[in-house]
Design an enzyme around this catalytic site. Structure first.
Site, PDB file in Angstrom:
ATOM      1  N   ALA D  90       0.818  -1.023  -0.061  1.00 50.02           N
ATOM      2  CA  ALA D  90       0.312   0.152   0.129  1.00 50.02           C
ATOM      3  C   ALA D  90       0.674   0.842  -0.042  1.00 50.02           C
ATOM      4  O   ALA D  90       2.127   1.307   0.730  1.00 50.02           O
ATOM      5  CB  ALA D  90      -0.563   0.036   1.267  1.00 50.02           C
ATOM      6  N   SER D 117      -1.647  -2.568  -5.426  1.00 50.43           N
ATOM      7  CA  SER D 117      -2.320  -2.913  -4.116  1.00 50.43           C
ATOM      8  C   SER D 117      -3.503  -2.030  -4.913  1.00 50.43           C
ATOM      9  O   SER D 117      -3.403  -0.882  -5.392  1.00 50.43           O
ATOM     10  CB  SER D 117      -1.486  -2.149  -3.075  1.00 50.43           C
ATOM     11  OG  SER D 117      -3.149  -2.123  -2.084  1.00 50.43           O
ATOM     12  N   GLN D 138      -4.433  -6.249  -6.837  1.00 50.94           N
ATOM     13  CA  GLN D 138      -4.685  -6.937  -5.692  1.00 50.94           C
ATOM     14  C   GLN D 138      -5.868  -6.044  -5.226  1.00 50.94           C
ATOM     15  O   GLN D 138      -6.624  -5.241  -4.862  1.00 50.94           O
ATOM     16  CB  GLN D 138      -3.522  -6.875  -4.757  1.00 50.94           C
ATOM     17  CG  GLN D 138      -4.165  -7.222  -3.056  1.00 50.94           C
ATOM     18  CD  GLN D 138      -4.927  -5.654  -1.712  1.00 50.94           C
ATOM     19  OE1 GLN D 138      -4.519  -4.690  -2.856  1.00 50.94           O
ATOM     20  NE2 GLN D 138      -5.548  -5.559  -0.681  1.00 50.94           N
ATOM     21  N   TYR D 140      -9.568  -5.257  -2.141  1.00 47.66           N
ATOM     22  CA  TYR D 140      -9.939  -5.291  -0.644  1.00 47.66           C
ATOM     23  C   TYR D 140     -11.108  -5.243  -1.163  1.00 47.66           C
ATOM     24  O   TYR D 140     -11.510  -4.126  -1.783  1.00 47.66           O
ATOM     25  CB  TYR D 140      -9.496  -3.771   0.040  1.00 47.66           C
ATOM     26  CG  TYR D 140      -7.832  -4.225   0.876  1.00 47.66           C
ATOM     27  CD1 TYR D 140      -8.242  -5.842   1.572  1.00 47.66           C
ATOM     28  CD2 TYR D 140      -6.799  -3.223   0.472  1.00 47.66           C
ATOM     29  CE1 TYR D 140      -6.302  -5.644   2.344  1.00 47.66           C
ATOM     30  CE2 TYR D 140      -5.773  -4.070   1.144  1.00 47.66           C
ATOM     31  CZ  TYR D 140      -5.386  -4.783   1.670  1.00 47.66           C
ATOM     32  OH  TYR D 140      -4.303  -5.201   3.075  1.00 47.66           O
ATOM     33  N   THR D 166      -7.406 -10.225  -0.602  1.00 45.66           N
ATOM     34  CA  THR D 166      -6.853 -10.417   0.625  1.00 45.66           C
ATOM     35  C   THR D 166      -7.948 -11.290   0.973  1.00 45.66           C
ATOM     36  O   THR D 166      -8.963  -9.901   1.432  1.00 45.66           O
ATOM     37  CB  THR D 166      -6.273  -8.936   1.558  1.00 45.66           C
ATOM     38  OG1 THR D 166      -5.216  -8.857   0.098  1.00 45.66           O
ATOM     39  CG2 THR D 166      -5.416  -9.493   2.024  1.00 45.66           C
ATOM     40  N   LYS D 240      -5.678 -14.234  -1.510  1.00 41.22           N
ATOM     41  CA  LYS D 240      -4.205 -13.747  -0.653  1.00 41.22           C
ATOM     42  C   LYS D 240      -4.780 -13.885   1.406  1.00 41.22           C
ATOM     43  O   LYS D 240      -5.988 -13.130   1.422  1.00 41.22           O
ATOM     44  CB  LYS D 240      -3.711 -12.879  -0.591  1.00 41.22           C
ATOM     45  CG  LYS D 240      -2.585 -11.766   0.422  1.00 41.22           C
ATOM     46  CD  LYS D 240      -1.825 -10.898  -0.817  1.00 41.22           C
ATOM     47  CE  LYS D 240      -0.513 -10.994  -0.078  1.00 41.22           C
ATOM     48  NZ  LYS D 240      -1.044  -9.994   1.288  1.00 41.22           N
ATOM     49  N   SER D 262       0.182 -16.542   3.783  1.00 40.84           N
ATOM     50  CA  SER D 262       0.609 -16.013   3.792  1.00 40.84           C
ATOM     51  C   SER D 262      -0.016 -15.039   5.504  1.00 40.84           C
ATOM     52  O   SER D 262      -1.472 -15.708   6.021  1.00 40.84           O
ATOM     53  CB  SER D 262       0.618 -14.093   3.264  1.00 40.84           C
ATOM     54  OG  SER D 262       0.100 -12.875   3.557  1.00 40.84           O
ATOM     55  N   HIS D 264       0.040 -11.613   6.224  1.00 44.74           N
ATOM     56  CA  HIS D 264      -0.337 -10.382   6.151  1.00 44.74           C
ATOM     57  C   HIS D 264       2.049  -9.694   6.300  1.00 44.74           C
ATOM     58  O   HIS D 264       2.001  -8.800   7.197  1.00 44.74           O
ATOM     59  CB  HIS D 264      -0.729  -9.972   7.068  1.00 44.74           C
ATOM     60  CG  HIS D 264      -1.315  -8.425   6.205  1.00 44.74           C
ATOM     61  ND1 HIS D 264      -2.455  -8.619   5.489  1.00 44.74           N
ATOM     62  CD2 HIS D 264      -1.309  -7.373   5.627  1.00 44.74           C
ATOM     63  CE1 HIS D 264      -3.202  -7.344   4.578  1.00 44.74           C
ATOM     64  NE2 HIS D 264      -1.576  -6.686   5.220  1.00 44.74           N
ATOM     65  N   GLY D 306       8.631 -13.098   4.762  1.00 45.52           N
ATOM     66  CA  GLY D 306       9.203 -13.576   4.844  1.00 45.52           C
ATOM     67  C   GLY D 306      10.817 -13.378   4.455  1.00 45.52           C
ATOM     68  O   GLY D 306      11.877 -13.870   4.553  1.00 45.52           O
ATOM     69  N   ARG D 308      13.839 -13.014   2.426  1.00 44.87           N
ATOM     70  CA  ARG D 308      15.406 -11.950   2.176  1.00 44.87           C
ATOM     71  C   ARG D 308      15.933 -12.746   1.036  1.00 44.87           C
ATOM     72  O   ARG D 308      16.668 -11.350   1.226  1.00 44.87           O
ATOM     73  CB  ARG D 308      15.456 -11.609   3.308  1.00 44.87           C
ATOM     74  CG  ARG D 308      14.736 -10.981   4.681  1.00 44.87           C
ATOM     75  CD  ARG D 308      14.420  -9.512   4.124  1.00 44.87           C
ATOM     76  NE  ARG D 308      12.661  -8.825   5.076  1.00 44.87           N
ATOM     77  CZ  ARG D 308      11.756  -9.066   3.962  1.00 44.87           C
ATOM     78  NH1 ARG D 308      10.928  -9.871   3.481  1.00 44.87           N
ATOM     79  NH2 ARG D 308      10.926  -8.469   5.737  1.00 44.87           N
ATOM     80  N   ARG D 328       8.339  -6.362   1.910  1.00 41.90           N
ATOM     81  CA  ARG D 328       9.013  -4.954   2.315  1.00 41.90           C
ATOM     82  C   ARG D 328      10.275  -3.973   1.455  1.00 41.90           C
ATOM     83  O   ARG D 328      11.241  -4.385   1.352  1.00 41.90           O
ATOM     84  CB  ARG D 328       9.321  -5.202   3.802  1.00 41.90           C
ATOM     85  CG  ARG D 328       8.493  -5.588   4.617  1.00 41.90           C
ATOM     86  CD  ARG D 328       8.211  -5.755   6.240  1.00 41.90           C
ATOM     87  NE  ARG D 328       7.494  -5.714   7.520  1.00 41.90           N
ATOM     88  CZ  ARG D 328       7.127  -6.431   7.829  1.00 41.90           C
ATOM     89  NH1 ARG D 328       7.083  -7.429   6.699  1.00 41.90           N
ATOM     90  NH2 ARG D 328       5.717  -6.077   8.819  1.00 41.90           N
TER      91      ARG D 328
END
Lengths: 394, 394, 394, 394
Positions: D90, D117, D138, D140, D166, D240, D262, D264, D306, D308, D328
């Protein structure tokens, strides 16, 4: 880069291998230290190697007789002072101007095995002449068979007693700490053995092809290359970098005389299990192979990655190794005090190993059985097709 | 070395054993503190001893009757205030000028057992005269049987009530922290009991022989020596340093009256399991032996290494000990406040033990059954030939 | 002691229970903070309580209908806003001049249950008059039945709806942090309910008798006292401090209407398992008892020790609690901002609990089944005679 | 808020995804960093996501042939450079003035999938026009079906290739770090797609009703809404936020073409298990569903939360994912160096993934089997009705 003056005597606060690392952090240029000390990726495997040793416990027996005690052992027909061999470390002139020559001299002084790297910064011929104790040559497959063969022939000529061929490094692992520290090989340190070998012609890539998967890996060796190598030399052939029992079996089928269970000191694939955890499975595979091939000499199993104490050597032997390779600590000792440092390190570790024998009630390396240690449940993974390795499984 | 002035009163912030360690770090010369506080090698066993106690939990019962409550117990016919005995600590004058005399006086004041070390800095005769409570003598085998016997006879003469023979220290463990701190015994602190014993002649080594394996260990005692010792004294014989159940059984077969499950406080073989983890296996071995030897008095099981709380004593008893030995905390208390400090420490631990009895619903040490604690699965190892010791196994 | 000025508004950085602890550390005199925050001994149980909650995971379900959602529930015939009750905390004037009156007013404002301690610093009658929401009275057995009965009668008269009798604190646990900080009850804070009760005559001890085991514990209550108490009041009787399933069963046999699974917030016996780990075993015992006693109302199970989040309440309910008691966080909130702070804390925790219901797909407390959480293998101990409680056991 | 100047070149110390987080902490306003970096509650799930990846190990095979190697794969008929897709994040203008446009351009440059998003700060139409590589939208659920449908139709019109709906965020999780940092959406950053959608009328609450349970949740979607959505669009529908295998099965029954396992990113329900731990159970459910519905195209399984490292992608595929979403790290790279940063990040991760393929002996994503990894016993929970997932289960 700061200039580095190796010590000419051992400071009194250096009493074990880890002390050499502590001092090396000061003695070495930062980028060199980072390059050597770091593992690949998030260093999960680097930490895992140490952690595995700490999880194995030794179950001592008291009041045993010590009337035939000795730490010595034979490998490929040569006798060594203890089950410790100096691992093939590249570019040792990064640590000390005398590089591999100093390390080899120290190993010689202690009757310790020594492996010269393809990427040595001194030529394999000069290294061979450093002391009279037996040495092995570590081989990286070159892009052409001709180049590979040239190295093998030179090693044979120079009197090396075995070929240790590394198979776990077709590409270099992710070395983030080395990258962040800006490490680059200085001009005066070179791969002395490769100076006269012509590099391979560049391979053109199609669009959408990957430099890694379709460039570098297209030149990477496969099992056929190992079979070819086996056919080219009568020296004992030791395959270094075995983690999976199936790969161990395949190497034996192709004629390997020895295996090094290793994850390249946590420098290749991060996330790879600790080599100590895979060792019992490899040992079982080797034993099963020997039982079904009675006319072959039983293969030798070496263990690499994470040895910092004489008690680690003991643990590795209890889990199935015949001997161990010792890597980074030698580099650190070399950087701190040259040949003197390496010799002191090797003597310290040998004494630690002897103390462990004494305190555990074992007279010789051969006395170190599986029952001498406690292995946590689930220490080694269950691998489909391989027998299980639980603590309860005796 | 800095001069050390023991306190003449207990600072209000000392309320438990660990507080004495904290103060001792200030009170003692650095090298002495390091020598005492450290374990061998990487201190895996030192930490493991503490960790093991923390993993055992106590399952309290409420609203039980307390009409016959007492912490007292008998060992070898003598009555003590609680199941705690002061361990044999060498060279207590390192901590305080009065050394073992002060510690023994404090133990006497609290009706606590006391073990005098072969390496005491005050003679065993002087220690014997410090207070009237019963004491035991700890014996290191000497290089000659004559010297060993001389110590046993002196202990018998001085009125010691048992011989505690240590079998886990044929060679000294790797004491890196002590080495780095440069610890050496000061001139005014000596092994008072050994002053008049002639040292053994040096043993010549052949080339390639090891000082450790062929020098020191050639003089180390074996089971034959234990059998000989058993034949030489009528005092109760306690074998200290047992970790493996098979060694426990062997000691019992040779006539031992007691065992101390101990890894020498993590100072001998680093990597040895916590003694608390081995305790249930040893207890089972002792019980099985007693069941098959109905005419022998059942052997006493003591536990050493890691006791810092009254609740630790409770846990050790629940896992099979009859009593525990208390080591480093006494040294720390002695260094902080002499006999007063040791007495305060022993009282504090006794009160903690009594509180644990009260809060868990046990009136006496004999009430502390295996069901009073929760032991994690895999707390003790599976040892081939020994019965398993799972949490589910009741 | 520094003067303490409670805040009249909530700082914006206080958004959860732990934030109140952080602020309370500043707001309270050091010795008071240490006294409240600390656990007994080495705080193994204190940490274990929190750790246990972190090990339980919540398995959310998506896209469920929310057409009858509510966090409310009934306990002993009274309706509350959520399954959270303010625990009996002694001497709340240590936190705030208005003490229990402020806390009770906050609980009243949020329709939250409240338990008044025997050791309240305001009289139980004054506390009873703070708001109209139902309250319970926590009882410590007094040295004489007359004194105990006097407290019960006053509680009945003042309109308390249940008696919560604490059975896990016959003696005070080892409170080293409190001792080191020099905590002592200030003169202006007293046990208001006990002011007029005559203390028991001192009990003379024989030589060798222990103050703890033969002095204090001789006056401690036993199961006969609980049976007597049961016979003296028609109020619901809740037994607080149950850890062992056998004690749960015994309390039910003697007529208890409810149990609080609790280790006194880690302040009584250090080494005691986390109450959350014992909860499933107690719930099973209570259910089995209810099945075999169909004419008795099924007993209520409460959980104490370690609740810091609305999700902790959810986890406790999934493991078998009907509701939870909330202790230290209320004390911290009271010390930071008085009744306003406690009200804000209770609202925050209620919203967290509601969010957990919403995100996990549960409409009401009754919807929270065992299948809504993941419990690690070996989370709860195996207790002989109690059924096992493995994650695989559904 | 401090002004933020994105870098125009990549600093040499950024060599992996975590380096972008380190730099982003400096580049972003504190409250924005806290808002993005934090997880809900005590961040148990946030840490658990990373921990799960570290517990899975990779079992490399040596000397394998690399003659058909490629990291590419197809998803819903489109070809991508690797199994990595940029997750729907977002308000990307919080990181960089160009927001989603920069991220989409970078994904396009690397042939990487991209999900826009509902809460994008640039309109979905503008994002769709950033580069030609295929993108997903995505969704909502909005308070009214009309509003939801308006978004779906716009996504179809703009050429999005799939709808990712989601379902795990009916209410916002507890975001304490974000709250403490005082995060609020700045005026110049808005949900561009929602600007013209009328908000729903406020729902009046009865007394005792909860804003969360009876207000927000009364508007939350349920399975009927998913069935309705399925009936409204012919685009592939990806659900999702699936954690429970039963929810996976329900989504497939209602016609979902894909699932994102997920939690989130640890931002919704704290205490939820790591998505990687649930993945094997979901994969098994999907496979079982496919086996019993041979006429349906097998559903695609994606993994979120998660990732990375390239080796994390490898691990996710070995445990059952077809591809992963990357969240992220993209936001951090965007904030540090805009489109350039995101492109560099995506290239770095792709190279890491290719190195992992090379070092593990896998030529393609399809070669990554369950046998390529070691999964700890009890890694995934036992769920009633779902088959077990032990390491021994092959």
């Amino acid at each position: 880069m700061t200039t580095h003056y190796p010590l000419s005597e051992i400071p009194p606060d250096i009493v074990c291998a880890d002390d050499y690392e502590r001092h090396a952090r000061e003695a070495l240029p930062h980028s060199t230290y980072e390059h050597i000390a770091s593992g690949s990726g998030d260093e999960i495997t680097l930490r895992g190697n140490r952690d595995a040793f700490q999880q194995v416990q030794i179950l001592p027996r008291m009041l045993r007789r010590f009337d035939r005690a000795s730490a010595q052992l034979s490998l490929f027909g040569d006798r060594y002072a203890s089950p410790m061999v100096v691992a093939p470390l590249a570019y040792q002139q990064l640590a000390h101007p005398e590089g591999e020559l100093a390390t080899a001299a120290a190993a010689d002084a202690l009757d310790c095995g020594f492996v010269c790297s393809t990427l040595a910064s001194c030529s394999l011929e000069r290294v061979a002449s450093a002391g009279r104790s037996p040495k092995w040559f570590q081989l990286y497959f070159q892009a052409s068979r001709a180049n590979t063969l040239a190295l093998v022939r030179r090693a044979e000529q120079a009197g090396y007693r075995a070929i240790v061929v590394t198979v776990d490094s077709s590409v270099t692992g992710i070395r983030n700490r080395s990258q962040r520290a800006g490490f680059a090989l200085p001009d005066n340190v070179q791969a002395a053995n490769l100076r006269e070998l012509a590099p391979p012609p560049p391979r053109p890539l199609k669009q959408d092809e990957s430099i890694i998967l379709n460039g570098i890996m297209a030149d990477a060796p496969d099992w056929d290359e190992l079979a070819w190598l086996r056919s080219q030399t009568a020296l004992p052939l030791i395959v270094k970098g075995i983690i999976h029992p199936e790969d161990a079996r395949q190497a034996l089928l192709l004629g390997a005389d020895g295996l090094v269970v290793s994850n390249h000191g946590g420098r290749s694939l991060d996330g790879c299990p600790a080599s100590l955890r895979m060792l019992p499975l490899i040992r079982r595979t080797v034993d099963a192979f020997a039982a079904s091939h009675p006319h072959r000499t039983a293969a030798t199993v070496l263990l690499d990655s994470g040895i910092r104490r004489g008690s680690d050597v003991f643990k590795a032997l209890a889990l199935g190794a015949d001997a161990v390779l010792l890597g980074r600590p030698c580099f650190y000792a070399l950087s701190v005090a040259g040949a003197l440092g390496v010799a002191h390190l090797l003597r310290t570790l040998k004494e630690e190993f002897e103390l462990t024998l004494a305190l555990s009630g074992c007279q010789t390396p051969a006395d170190i059985s599986r029952d001498a240690v406690i292995i946590p449940r689930d220490f080694s993974p269950d691998i489909p097709g391989c027998e299980t390795n639980h603590a309860t499984d005796h």
